[in-house]
Design a protein around this motif. Structure first.
Motif, PDB file in Angstrom:
ATOM      1  N   ILE A 187       0.664  -1.125   0.048  1.00  0.00           N
ATOM      2  CA  ILE A 187       0.095   0.100  -0.044  1.00  0.00           C
ATOM      3  C   ILE A 187       0.862   1.314   0.112  1.00  0.00           C
ATOM      4  CG2 ILE A 187      -1.908  -1.154   1.145  1.00  0.00           C
ATOM      5  CD1 ILE A 187      -0.942  -0.026   3.981  1.00  0.00           C
TER       6      ILE A 187
ATOM      7  N   GLU B 274      -2.613   5.555   1.592  1.00  0.00           N
ATOM      8  CA  GLU B 274      -3.478   4.406   2.051  1.00  0.00           C
ATOM      9  C   GLU B 274      -3.177   3.832   3.451  1.00  0.00           C
ATOM     10  OE1 GLU B 274      -4.160   2.158  -2.510  1.00  0.00           O
ATOM     11  OE2 GLU B 274      -2.473   1.723  -1.067  1.00  0.00           O
TER      12      GLU B 274
ATOM     13  N   THR C 224      -8.403  -0.691   0.548  1.00  0.00           N
ATOM     14  CA  THR C 224      -8.265   0.056   1.875  1.00  0.00           C
ATOM     15  C   THR C 224      -9.439  -0.200   2.669  1.00  0.00           C
ATOM     16  OG1 THR C 224      -7.002   1.649   0.763  1.00  0.00           O
ATOM     17  CG2 THR C 224      -7.672   1.947   2.860  1.00  0.00           C
TER      18      THR C 224
END
Length: 237
Positions: A74, A78, A141
């Protein structure tokens, strides 16, 4: 200027303002604290074990964050989004009832001390069972947050009944008491609250089943499916 550089500059500015607030004596604030007879209690340096419940919350956050994101790829944005949503989850937990009224289910939460009201989250469809390669970055997410919420909530409610300082005893519930319900399908920051209407005893004289009233109706639940609120006052008859 890149977004990361801008964020770093803003964070540095906030740290400088916080440093000035701590280092400079504010006479108005000092007089107010003195008039209210507020006393400060500090834990020893490098002794997080003195922190009690708030350090337990930090430990729980780190544990579930590590389990969920160990193999995830990520971006920093995020990651910040996930951490902030986890912060809202931890600060949404109920502490103590705001009213003794049998028809009231409002509770005091850490969010009240931060923003003056309960912390809520925008409803999102549950996507825990959808494969990662079918999700957009935002959905991915969201899935990480939902995974942490599900794991942390289950762990928190289970330990809420087992803490040594507030040991959950089957004769420690009473009619009118506000309790948490163990529900599996609640979205992040959402807690099921209920009032006890009646106690049903087993052959051993202990409470085994309770009759509950919620905002949507009246139900009967086994006592292992309810949790008393964490503050001590709610445990005393």
């Amino acid at each position: 200027m890149s977004d990361n550089a801008s964020n770093f500059k803003g964070a540095a500015s906030e740290l400088n303002r916080l440093k000035k607030l701590i280092c400079q004596i504010n006479e108005t604030l000092a007089n107010y604290l003195s008039s209210e007879a507020i006393q400060w209690k500090f834990i020893p340096p490098r002794s997080p074990n003195f922190g009690g419940l708030w350090e337990a919350g930090v430990k729980s956050f780190k544990h579930h964050l590590h389990r969920t994101l160990t193999n995830c790829k990520i971006t920093i944005e995020e990651f910040e989004t996930i951490v902030i949503q986890i912060e809202s989850i931890l600060n949404s937990r109920p502490l103590i009832p705001l009213s003794d009224n049998i028809n009231e289910y409002e509770v005091l939460t850490p969010g009240h001390f931060i923003i003056g009201r309960p912390i809520t989250a925008i409803p999102e469809p549950e996507i825990l069972d959808i494969s990662d390669n079918r999700l957009s970055r935002w959905q991915y997410t969201t899935k990480c947050v939902q995974t942490i919420w599900k794991r942390w909530k289950t762990d928190y409610l289970n330990h809420l009944q087992q803490r040594n300082k507030w040991q959950f005893k089957k004769d420690n519930v009473r009619v009118g008491c506000l309790v948490l319900l163990k529900e599996n399908d609640l979205p992040p920051c959402k807690w099921a609250m209920a009032r006890i209407l009646d106690l049903i005893y087993g052959n051993d004289g202990k409470v085994r089943v309770v009759k509950l009233k919620t905002a949507t109706g009246i139900f009967t639940r086994f006592i292992s499916k309810i949790c008393l609120l964490p503050l001590k006052d709610n445990y005393e008859n």
